[in-house]
Design an enzyme around this catalytic site. Structure first.
Site, PDB file in Angstrom:
ATOM      1  N   ASP A  11      26.098 -42.853 -22.520  1.00  0.00           N
ATOM      2  CA  ASP A  11      26.760 -43.698 -23.521  1.00  0.00           C
ATOM      3  C   ASP A  11      28.259 -43.832 -23.238  1.00  0.00           C
ATOM      4  O   ASP A  11      29.069 -43.818 -24.155  1.00  0.00           O
ATOM      5  CB  ASP A  11      26.535 -43.181 -24.955  1.00  0.00           C
ATOM      6  CG  ASP A  11      27.021 -44.193 -26.000  1.00  0.00           C
ATOM      7  OD1 ASP A  11      26.865 -45.402 -25.769  1.00  0.00           O
ATOM      8  OD2 ASP A  11      27.580 -43.766 -27.026  1.00  0.00           O
TER       9      ASP A  11
ATOM     10  N   ASN B 107      27.525 -49.654 -23.466  1.00  0.00           N
ATOM     11  CA  ASN B 107      26.409 -49.004 -22.775  1.00  0.00           C
ATOM     12  C   ASN B 107      25.215 -49.946 -22.640  1.00  0.00           C
ATOM     13  O   ASN B 107      24.964 -50.783 -23.503  1.00  0.00           O
ATOM     14  CB  ASN B 107      25.969 -47.753 -23.547  1.00  0.00           C
ATOM     15  CG  ASN B 107      25.487 -48.095 -24.952  1.00  0.00           C
ATOM     16  OD1 ASN B 107      26.289 -48.390 -25.824  1.00  0.00           O
ATOM     17  ND2 ASN B 107      24.177 -48.081 -25.180  1.00  0.00           N
TER      18      ASN B 107
ATOM     19  N   TRP C  93      32.108 -54.827 -28.102  1.00  0.00           N
ATOM     20  CA  TRP C  93      32.492 -54.519 -29.486  1.00  0.00           C
ATOM     21  C   TRP C  93      33.978 -54.258 -29.703  1.00  0.00           C
ATOM     22  O   TRP C  93      34.427 -54.198 -30.841  1.00  0.00           O
ATOM     23  CB  TRP C  93      31.666 -53.356 -30.028  1.00  0.00           C
ATOM     24  CG  TRP C  93      31.719 -52.060 -29.270  1.00  0.00           C
ATOM     25  CD1 TRP C  93      30.806 -51.641 -28.346  1.00  0.00           C
ATOM     26  CD2 TRP C  93      32.658 -50.984 -29.411  1.00  0.00           C
ATOM     27  NE1 TRP C  93      31.136 -50.394 -27.883  1.00  0.00           N
ATOM     28  CE2 TRP C  93      32.267 -49.965 -28.525  1.00  0.00           C
ATOM     29  CE3 TRP C  93      33.797 -50.796 -30.191  1.00  0.00           C
ATOM     30  CZ2 TRP C  93      32.978 -48.763 -28.393  1.00  0.00           C
ATOM     31  CZ3 TRP C  93      34.512 -49.616 -30.050  1.00  0.00           C
ATOM     32  CH2 TRP C  93      34.096 -48.620 -29.167  1.00  0.00           C
TER      33      TRP C  93
ATOM     34  N   GLY D 197      25.557 -52.257 -29.936  1.00  0.00           N
ATOM     35  CA  GLY D 197      24.990 -51.735 -28.687  1.00  0.00           C
ATOM     36  C   GLY D 197      23.970 -50.629 -28.873  1.00  0.00           C
ATOM     37  O   GLY D 197      23.181 -50.355 -27.975  1.00  0.00           O
TER      38      GLY D 197
END
Ligand code: CA
Ligand code: CA
Length: 580
Positions: free
Chosen positions: A319, A277, A259, A199
């Site tokens: 984030d 994010n 993830w 990401g």
């Protein structure tokens, strides 16, 4: 002719011999894993991810007598963060370790049965240490993912490769670290469900399902609107509607990496995945909600369609990846699910339809939002969003805000646990903040795509880590165990009234689930960033955890990284029991 016959019978013989004496792991074993105490055959100790064991042989009354039964070293020069959750079946333990390695271990003695070492190429791009979070067992295979974005299925008995599949191009920033999820499917048989890491490199998040037997792709579901899904080798449906919540072309490199993998609820037959994010971090570049970044999505395993989505941080500017696990539980008869978000809020959702039930902060001093509205959408504080660098004097740096939590989150990857006994969630949280500002950035394949600068800082003198007992029915924090260093390991609860978790200082601790009182602790010699499990072997209750300091904190922790620089690395499996 005779030679051919001999060869054929020899072949048959070798097939018969290579069949594991271990019983195959069936899809039924996985679906029922939470109730069967003799094995641990799924990440989460059951596909719902509760990490609650009905075992009570080790309990609040006798846990003080617990001692090591055996240990095993992961050896080599590859001592980095060990975030794997062990799996145990028929007296064999399966783990993964740093640098994409895997082992089978005799669960009674700690003897190594086999080791598999993925030969990683130069130029892999892991964002946050060379960790791996565990594998999956199905049939006679142990399957895990590697830092060069491949999936490897190993023969559980021999460690030999059965099949290998490429997920994507590691040179573009794709990698894989999550424990794969195995789910049942009527149409396709057992499916291996995985996501992607990357990401921070502007990759495209997606969820994929493969036939567990062969590794062949069945469906793929991108997590950014505008991208096309796949089913049975053909294009299926677009995720969302192009440009509905993303401006211009930014959706093409929009992140939302999946993830951390997911959970599965056998009752509603849905896969729950979290998404990371939106890319880049600089939110001034992408006005809109940026769906489905920073969200939980429910997916139908049969066809890869999204049943519902719930965004925790729309138009994220901090984030606050929304990857954290969604854990199914019963809330007074409602099919609910709970999740502790990076953004510092705990959410209780109706898992049938994704409707918001309640949300509340589980860490103190949150700055980026003033709270949640009646639908669970954050009430942003515009003063606490880093500003547009394009509007600054030199066009190079926007305003700096001090945001709480830090981008490493009120909770990061480390799994929570739900105790069916106390009806509480146990959240390994961290209380810290960050200076954060935006910078201009353009996408380049294989390069970090952030458009932001940051420094993480402590906000309390006495702690960052805080294990919290959270009541999903009321939003109350029932108790807190403070810890000096940031917590980075997962949590286990048991019907023995215990909460078991590790600390970066090296301790595995057992606490009274009702009060938070520490009843037992043992220093494993290196920081614990793995997740403990418990199972029953020869009539005894066993507890296992990986020890080995590492993960994202030493790499990304700013001022906090300096406070943990003295912690020693390692790489051991520890197994405990109460002596007879
Ligand atoms: Ca089990
Ligand atoms: Ca991220």
């Amino acid at each position: 002719m005779r030679k051919w016959i001999l060869t054929a019978s020899a072949l048959a013989l070798s097939v018969a011999v290579s069949q594991p004496s271990l019983a195959d792991v069936t899809i039924d074993d996985i679906v029922k894993d939470a109730e069967t105490t003799g094995d641990v055959v799924s990440n989460g100790m059951g596909p719902q991810g509760q990490r609650f064991s009905p075992l009570d042989k080790i309990n609040t009354g006798n846990v003080s007598k617990m001692v090591p039964a055996w240990t095993m070293s992961l050896g080599g020069e590859k001592m980095r963060g060990q975030e794997s959750q062990p799996l145990i079946k028929d007296g064999v333990m399966y783990i993964t370790g740093s640098y994409s390695r895997a082992w089978a271990i005799d669960a009674k003695t700690g003897d190594e049965l086999w080791q598999y070492d993925a030969r990683l190429p130069e130029g892999i791009l892991p964002c946050c240490d060379v960790i791996n979070r565990g594998g999956a067992l199905i049939g006679n295979k142990f399957i895990f993912g590697t830092l060069d974005a491949k999936l490897v299925a190993l023969d559980a008995k021999t460690g030999k490769v059965v099949w290998k599949k490429k997920i994507d191009d590691y040179k573009k920033g794709y990698s894989y670290t999550a424990a794969p999820l195995i789910v049942p499917s009527e149409a396709h048989g057992p499916l291996l469900v995985t996501g992607v890491s990357g990401g921070e490199f502007g990759i495209i998040g997606r969820v994929e399902a493969r036939k567990a037997e062969t590794g062949d792709l069945v469906w793929s579901r991108p997590t950014i609107e505008g991208h096309m899904g796949m089913l049975n080798g053909k294009e299926s449906t677009m995720t969302g509607k192009k440009n509905e919540s993303w401006p211009g072309d930014l959706w093409k490199t929009g992140g939302a990496a999946t993830w951390l993998g997911g959970t599965y609820d056998p009752e509603t037959k849905q896969i729950f995945m979290g998404t990371g994010n939106p890319a880049p971090w600089n939110s001034a570049m992408r006005p809109g909600d940026n769906k489905w970044s920073c969200a939980r999505i429910a997916i139908n395993p049969e066809n890869g369609e999204i049943n519902w989505g719930f965004q925790t941080t729309p138009n994220d500017g901090w984030d606050y990846d929304g990857v954290n696990e969604l854990v199914s539980f019963d809330l007074n008869g409602t099919k609910a699910a709970g999740t502790a978000d990076r953004n510092g809020f705990f959410y209780v959702l109706n898992r049938e339809n994704g409707k918001f039930i309640r949300g509340f902060p589980f860490v103190s001093k949150i700055t980026w939002a003033k709270g949640l509205d009646k639908n669970g959408r954050p009430i942003f504080d515009p003063a606490n969003r880093p500003s547009d660098p394009a509007k600054s004097k030199d066009g190079k740096k926007g305003s700096t805000v001090f945001a709480i939590p830090s981008f490493l989150g009120g909770k990061n990857w480390m799994p929570i646990s739900y105790s069916k006994q106390t009806k509480l969630f146990y959240v390994p949280s961290n209380e810290w903040g960050m200076d954060l500002w935006n910078e201009p950035v353009t996408y380049k394949a294989g390069a970090a795509y952030l458009g932001a600068g940051f420094t993480i800082k402590p906000i309390f003198d006495d702690h960052i880590g805080a294990l919290k007992a959270v009541d999903p029915a009321t939003g109350k924090i029932v108790w807190t165990m403070k810890n000096k260093a940031p917590l980075w390991g997962g949590v286990l609860t048991t019907a023995g009234g215990l909460v078991i978790t590790g600390t970066p200082e090296g301790y595995l601790k057992a606490l009274d689930a009702k009060t938070g009182k520490v009843l037992w602790k043992f220093n494993t010699g290196s920081g614990i960033v793995g997740t403990p499990v418990t199972w029953e072997q020869d009539g005894e209750q066993m507890v296992s955890v990986l020890s080995g300091w590492g993960g994202a904190v030493p790499l990304w922790g700013g001022e906090v990284a300096k406070t943990v620089a003295h912690l020693n690395q390692g790489g051991m499996v520890w197994t405990f029991k109460i002596p007879k």
